[in-house]
Design an enzyme around this catalytic site. Structure first.
Site, short mmCIF file in Angstrom:
data_model
loop_
_atom_site.label_atom_id
_atom_site.label_comp_id
_atom_site.label_asym_id
_atom_site.label_seq_id
_atom_site.Cartn_x
_atom_site.Cartn_y
_atom_site.Cartn_z
N ALA A 44 0.83 -1.20 0.00
CA ALA A 44 0.00 0.00 0.00
C ALA A 44 0.87 1.25 0.00
O ALA A 44 0.67 2.15 -0.83
CB ALA A 44 -0.94 -0.03 1.21
N GLY A 45 1.83 1.32 0.90
CA GLY A 45 2.64 2.53 1.03
C GLY A 45 3.55 2.76 -0.18
O GLY A 45 3.64 3.87 -0.72
N ARG A 331 -11.73 -19.13 5.04
CA ARG A 331 -10.80 -19.31 6.15
C ARG A 331 -11.45 -19.44 7.51
O ARG A 331 -11.08 -20.30 8.30
CB ARG A 331 -9.84 -18.13 6.17
CG ARG A 331 -8.95 -18.16 4.98
CD ARG A 331 -8.01 -17.00 4.95
NE ARG A 331 -7.13 -17.19 3.82
CZ ARG A 331 -6.22 -16.31 3.43
NH1 ARG A 331 -6.09 -15.17 4.07
NH2 ARG A 331 -5.45 -16.57 2.40
C1 LIG Z 1 2.57 -15.00 5.81
C2 LIG Z 1 1.54 -14.19 5.11
C3 LIG Z 1 1.06 -14.56 3.86
C4 LIG Z 1 0.11 -13.81 3.19
N1 LIG Z 1 -0.33 -14.22 1.96
C5 LIG Z 1 -1.22 -13.46 1.30
C6 LIG Z 1 -1.66 -13.82 0.00
O1 LIG Z 1 -1.24 -14.83 -0.56
N2 LIG Z 1 -2.55 -13.03 -0.65
C7 LIG Z 1 -3.03 -11.89 -0.07
O2 LIG Z 1 -3.81 -11.19 -0.69
N3 LIG Z 1 -2.62 -11.52 1.17
C8 LIG Z 1 -1.74 -12.27 1.87
N4 LIG Z 1 -1.34 -11.88 3.12
C9 LIG Z 1 -1.78 -10.59 3.66
C10 LIG Z 1 -1.01 -9.46 3.04
O3 LIG Z 1 0.32 -9.85 2.83
C11 LIG Z 1 -0.98 -8.21 3.90
O4 LIG Z 1 -2.23 -7.93 4.38
C12 LIG Z 1 -0.52 -7.02 3.08
O5 LIG Z 1 0.67 -7.32 2.42
C13 LIG Z 1 -0.35 -5.79 3.93
O6 LIG Z 1 0.23 -4.77 3.16
P1 LIG Z 1 0.37 -3.32 3.74
O7 LIG Z 1 1.04 -2.52 2.69
O8 LIG Z 1 -0.93 -2.85 4.24
O9 LIG Z 1 1.32 -3.44 5.03
P2 LIG Z 1 2.77 -4.08 5.25
O10 LIG Z 1 3.29 -4.77 4.08
O11 LIG Z 1 2.69 -4.80 6.54
O12 LIG Z 1 3.70 -2.82 5.42
C14 LIG Z 1 3.70 -2.04 6.57
C15 LIG Z 1 4.74 -0.97 6.39
O13 LIG Z 1 4.60 -0.04 7.44
C16 LIG Z 1 5.83 0.18 8.07
N5 LIG Z 1 5.54 0.49 9.46
C17 LIG Z 1 4.73 -0.17 10.32
N6 LIG Z 1 4.67 0.47 11.49
C18 LIG Z 1 5.45 1.56 11.38
C19 LIG Z 1 5.79 2.62 12.25
N7 LIG Z 1 5.28 2.71 13.48
N8 LIG Z 1 6.65 3.56 11.79
C20 LIG Z 1 7.16 3.51 10.54
N9 LIG Z 1 6.84 2.54 9.67
C21 LIG Z 1 6.00 1.57 10.09
C22 LIG Z 1 6.63 -1.04 7.86
O14 LIG Z 1 8.00 -0.73 7.92
C23 LIG Z 1 6.19 -1.44 6.45
O15 LIG Z 1 6.94 -0.74 5.51
C24 LIG Z 1 -0.39 -12.64 3.79
C25 LIG Z 1 0.07 -12.26 5.05
C26 LIG Z 1 1.00 -13.04 5.72
C27 LIG Z 1 1.40 -12.65 7.10
#
Ligand SMILES: Cc1cc2nc3c(=O)[nH]c(=O)nc-3n(C[C@H](O)[C@H](O)[C@H](O)COP(=O)(O)OP(=O)(O)OC[C@H]3O[C@@H](n4cnc5c(N)ncnc54)[C@H](O)[C@@H]3O)c2cc1C
Ligand code: FES
Lengths: 638, 254
Positions: A44-45, A331
């Site tokens: 997302a970010g 799930r």
């Molecule tokens: C093992 C696993 C397998 C998965 N498989 C799938 C799949 O096959 N298909 C699917 O659709 N989804 C899957 N998911 C879910 C999916 O991966 C996540 O929901 C999604 O990638 C989240 O993306 P995001 O960009 O929201 O956050 P994230 O990728 O978690 O990124 C968070 C970001 O925020 C930063 N951050 C966090 N807190 C702070 C802070 N306080 N200060 C500064 N920076 C911070 C971190 O450094 C990071 O850069 C899976 C999840 C897991 C755990």
């Protein structure tokens, strides 16, 4: 707290197009006058940062890892959904929309979900153009597989590393903008507070994790893409650093937190091996395309070698209970069915927590080489962790905390109730209702970052005009002082227990009382024990080292302190939601055959919690959910 | 199990470091290597000592954050396995284990076992991308990609950017890392238009970040947790040579 979802008028198919046509724009020459702060470099970010920078905005992006490429999205294995209908098996935007609303047990906001399904197809185009090496068929066209909760093949994948490849795609777009100077990247920075100026989000306080310095950053808007809070359970499939801190700090500054009790327990993870364990490892849902889940019919067979248990003595309970979806039941349902079998005394692993995921039929049918090609890396990972060869003996699996559907409340524009604060990806609440379907989180993160925010943020910017505040203004002084004060306090206690030990204890409480099955008595117990544990934490935690320089224990202590407050809100929400829906299963509310029983009269709404002061019960607000397109139905996968 | 540990301790980049010895008992053979370090740190905190700083996040071998040299080998003794995926059952009761950070000039130590790998990001920023704007992409199936090419690109793209290759190389060469990205993007039709520019920019960024030259020791391939093959270096060298020749004959371009 005013909650206006700002859902555009018109038929659902036209809402997004109409909205895009009506929002205010910022003229290209003026864009460089705006500075946007993006916290998080996951799907997302990173996608948001890259796209806004391409448009000409100045972006500062923060992450706590040493490189944006390591965000937790990297760990996603199975795939990403899109309504391309490449298999001509009846898929469409409408069907993906419908499956997602139904999968979420009718607790998601319809208009957002429809937009998500619409944008899904653009995501695949974008990723392919970036060079994401999706799996292909011999003709050179993209391959698909099926995921839970769907009867079509709409999941795109890159071996068992889809998240990695999608993130590397977004990271490459981000890197390009960093190279061009349009994005400034701040690695190893942790956001510790949100700064509001005249009620608008205008900055953050972050700690430079290498120097230990507490820094002030100002911007015209703040975007949080900080991921989910599954680590409140201590053991989960999340990365070690995943936290609720950024979202929780925003909540304490007035942002509403929506549906915190909606957590997803993933049915196929490697069972826990013992007390020294630090995390649980997911075995991708895609394995259920070819693996069959079973336990022995008789408890006395549970200790036997599975390969000698005769076919008629096995209970393929998913196929038995849900014949039309079988092993691909969603799930929440699959997880509960595993728990039920184990509670019935038929667990095949230590501690009563394990069922089989068996590939022998698929290997007999397709040959080992096909299975190896499809899942080779997952089988290897399994063997590395357990020492077992899953080509020869069934995998042992058990549900584990995996994803959090709850998050900061946002309107249709992905803006929270705090003007100027936008929330993307797993950190917001919007699209998955009470249960997320597999392969939909990657889709949502990228839709939010590539296609939604770049269309909605400019509208806000155009309305408020450029002009970020000075970091020397009073709100920054005040926020920095509060962050520093808290750190000083953490360092000064010098008690006897490590932050980790408190985290483990909290995790046990949450798993026991706010996990796969919940009830009033248990939640009330948790609500007594959490404040007591929190109090003990603030009296007895020991944080070694200094504030200056790298100090992982100080980082951990800050995150655990926030989890200790946040957990209480989760339990309040779970207690208040006196119904079962999706991943929120209240044992008081189930049908005769043990399925979740919703109460649409009383609970067809989003519960949004407002902070009311330290230690006080948060106040609940409500966004009613109106369904115009789909009609409430009892979810059935039979 | 009981273990003796010899661990590199260094307070900051500017201070000198040294090994310290610790003893741990009651480590489960099922624990991972990093869980073993968690146990050590809990013990150190209880003794009011400074815990050992080490990098880690996903603990499932994919984020590339963990970076330990174990008994002289980056990521330790198991083939194709990151330190976080290494389990204690591969060690003997009573064994002495030496744990150090990545040892490579371009990756200075931040603290204890934590190093600074930002030069990798700089190389990526120089050219590790396809220049496509969001929204400017054609329909995904408009360009078929032959399966063997897609598979080859995926093999190279599997790199997790951990830096073990650099740590294993006497010259601290980053050719395996850079070669993997070049091979991934240059082999796909989507990456072709920028093929020459990419390889030249990335190689130059790699050189200016202070990474050394490849002398075919092949240590990088041996320690790579994702088994990236030396072929990617060959492809990078080929692409680089061809780009340079084109540059020579058409200096105005690129
Ligand atoms: C093992 C696993 C397998 C998965 N498989 C799938 C799949 O096959 N298909 C699917 O659709 N989804 C899957 N998911 C879910 C999916 O991966 C996540 O929901 C999604 O990638 C989240 O993306 P995001 O960009 O929201 O956050 P994230 O990728 O978690 O990124 C968070 C970001 O925020 C930063 N951050 C966090 N807190 C702070 C802070 N306080 N200060 C500064 N920076 C911070 C971190 O450094 C990071 O850069 C899976 C999840 C897991 C755990
Ligand atoms: S901690 Fe992520 S690869 Fe080891």
């Amino acid at each position: 707290m005013k909650l206006d979802a700002k859902i555009p008028e018109g038929p659902i198919q036209e809402k997004w197009e109409n909205h895009k046509a009506s929002v205010k724009l910022v003229n290209p020459a003026n864009r460089r006058k705006y500075h946007v702060i993006i916290v998080g470099s996951g799907l997302a970010g990173a996608s948001a940062a890259a796209t806004l920078a391409e448009q000409g905005y100045n972006v500062s992006c923060f992450c706590y890892q040493d490189s944006p490429r390591r965000a937790h999205s990297i760990a996603a294995q199975g795939g990403i959904n899109a309504a391309k209908n490449y298999h001509s098996d009846g898929d469409s935007v409408y069907r993906l929309f419908y499956d997602t609303v139904k999968g979420g047990d009718f607790r998601a906001r319809e208009a957002n979900v429809y937009r998500l399904a619409q944008e899904s197809v653009n995501i695949i185009d974008q990723c392919v153009a970036q060079g994401v090496p999706f799996a292909r068929e011999y003709g050179g066209y993209l391959a698909n597989r099926s995921f839970g909760g769907a009867q079509v093949s709409r999941t795109f994948y890159a071996r068992g590393q889809t998240g990695q490849q999608l993130l590397l795609g977004a990271y490459s777009a981000l890197s390009r903008q960093i190279g061009l100077g349009q994005v400034k990247m701040y690695n190893r920075h942790e956001m510790l507070d949100l700064v509001l100026v005249d009620g608008h989000a205008k900055g953050i306080i972050a700690r430079n994790l290498v120097t230990g310095e507490v820094e002030r950053w100002s911007g015209d808007a703040v975007v949080l893409a900080t991921g989910g809070y599954g680590n409140v359970f201590f053991l989960s499939t999340n990365a070690q650093g995943c936290n609720v801190t950024a979202a929780y700090r925003a909540y304490k500054r007035g942002a509403g937190f929506a549906n915190p009790c909606y957590t997803q327990i993933h049915p196929t993870c490697i069972p826990q091996h013992g007390d020294q364990q630090s995390k649980l490892t997911l075995m991708s849902e895609s394995l259920r395309n070819d693996g069959r889940v079973w336990v022995p019919k008789r408890a006395e067979d549970c200790q036997k070698n599975p390969n000698i248990i005769a076919e008629q003595d096995r209970d393929y309970y998913l196929e038995r209970k849900y014949p039309s979806f079988g092993n691909l039941a969603p799930r929440d349902i699959s997880s509960r069915a595993a728990k039920e079998a184990c509670d019935d005394g038929r667990s095949i692993a230590h501690g009563g927590q394990g069922v089989y995921l068996d590939f022998s039929d698929a290997i007999n049918r397709l040959g080992e080489s096909v299975i190896r090609e499809r899942y080779g890396n997952l089988f290897e990972m399994y063997e590395r962790i357990t020492g077992d060869n899953a080509y020869k003996t069934p995998m042992k699996i058990y549900p584990a905390v995996h994803y959090t559907m709850g998050g900061l409340w946002v309107d249709y524009n992905l803006m929270s109730n705090v003007p100027g604060l936008f929330v993307l990806g797993e950190a917001n609440f919007s699209d998955h209702g009470a249960n997320r379907l597999g392969a939909s989180a990657l889709m949502q993160g990228l839709a939010d970052g590539y296609f939604v925010l770049p269309n909605t943020l400019p509208d806000y910017l155009a309305r408020v005009g450029a002009g970020r505040p000075s970091v020397n203004s009073e709100p920054f002084n005040q926020a920095e002082a509060s962050v520093k004060g808290r750190m000083d306090k953490l360092m000064s206690i010098q008690g006897k227990r490590s932050a980790r030990s408190f985290h483990m204890e909290l995790g046990k409480i949450m798993w026991e009382y706010c996990g796969m099955a919940r009830n009033e008595a248990g939640l009330k117990k948790a609500l007594e024990r959490i404040p007591a544990l929190r109090e003990e934490f603030w009296q007895d935690v020991r944080v070694p080292g200094q504030k200056e320089g790298l100090n992982p224990e100080l980082e951990r202590a800050g995150r655990v302190a926030d989890f200790l407050e946040f957990a209480e809100m989760m339990c309040y929400d779970a207690l208040d939601r006196d119904e079962s829906c999706g991943g929120h299963f209240r044992t008081e509310h189930q049908t005769d055959d043990g399925e979740a029983k919703r109460d649409d009269e009383r609970f067809a709404h989003v519960s949004v919690w407002e902070h009311t002061g330290e230690g006080a019960r948060p106040e609940k607000h409500v966004e009613p959910l109106h369904y115009e397109e789909v009609h409430f139905a009892t979810r059935s996968y039979k | 199990m009981k273990l003796h540990l010899k661990i590199w301790r260094q307070n900051s980049a500017t201070e000198k470091g040294a090994f310290e010895r610790y003893t741990l008992s009651d480590v489960s053979a099922d624990a991972s290597f990093l869980e073993m370090l968690d146990i050590l740190n809990e013990q150190l905190i209880a003794e009011n000592k400074d815990p050992v700083a080490f990098d880690h996040d996903c603990r499932e071998g994919i984020c590339g954050m963990c970076s330990l040299t174990i008994n002289g080998v980056p990521h330790g003794p198991e083939r194709a396995t990151t330190a976080c995926q290494l389990h204690m059952r591969h060690f003997k009761d009573g064994e002495t284990i030496v744990i150090e950070p990545w040892r490579a000039k371009p990756f200075p130590v931040t603290k204890d076992l934590v190093v600074d790998r930002t030069p990798f990001d700089s190389v990526m920023q120089a050219g590790g991308f396809v220049s496509v704007r969001t929204g400017a992409s054609p329909e995904a199936n408009a360009t078929p990609v032959p399966k063997p090419i897609a598979e080859y690109a995926m093999d190279a793209a599997a790199c997790i950017g951990c830096g073990a290759c650099v740590a294993a190389c006497k010259n601290a060469s980053a050719m395996l890392f850079v070669g993997a990205k070049v091979s991934h993007l240059n082999s796909l039709p989507q990456g072709k238009p920028e093929k020459d520019r990419r390889v030249v920019a990335m190689v130059e960024a790699m050189d200016s970040a202070g990474f050394g030259n490849c002398r075919n020791y092949a240590e990088c391939e041996a320690v790579c947790p994702k088994e990236i093959s030396l072929d990617v270096i060959a492809q990078m060298n080929r692409d680089y040579a061809s780009a340079k020749i084109k540059q020579f004959f058409a200096p105005a371009e690129s």
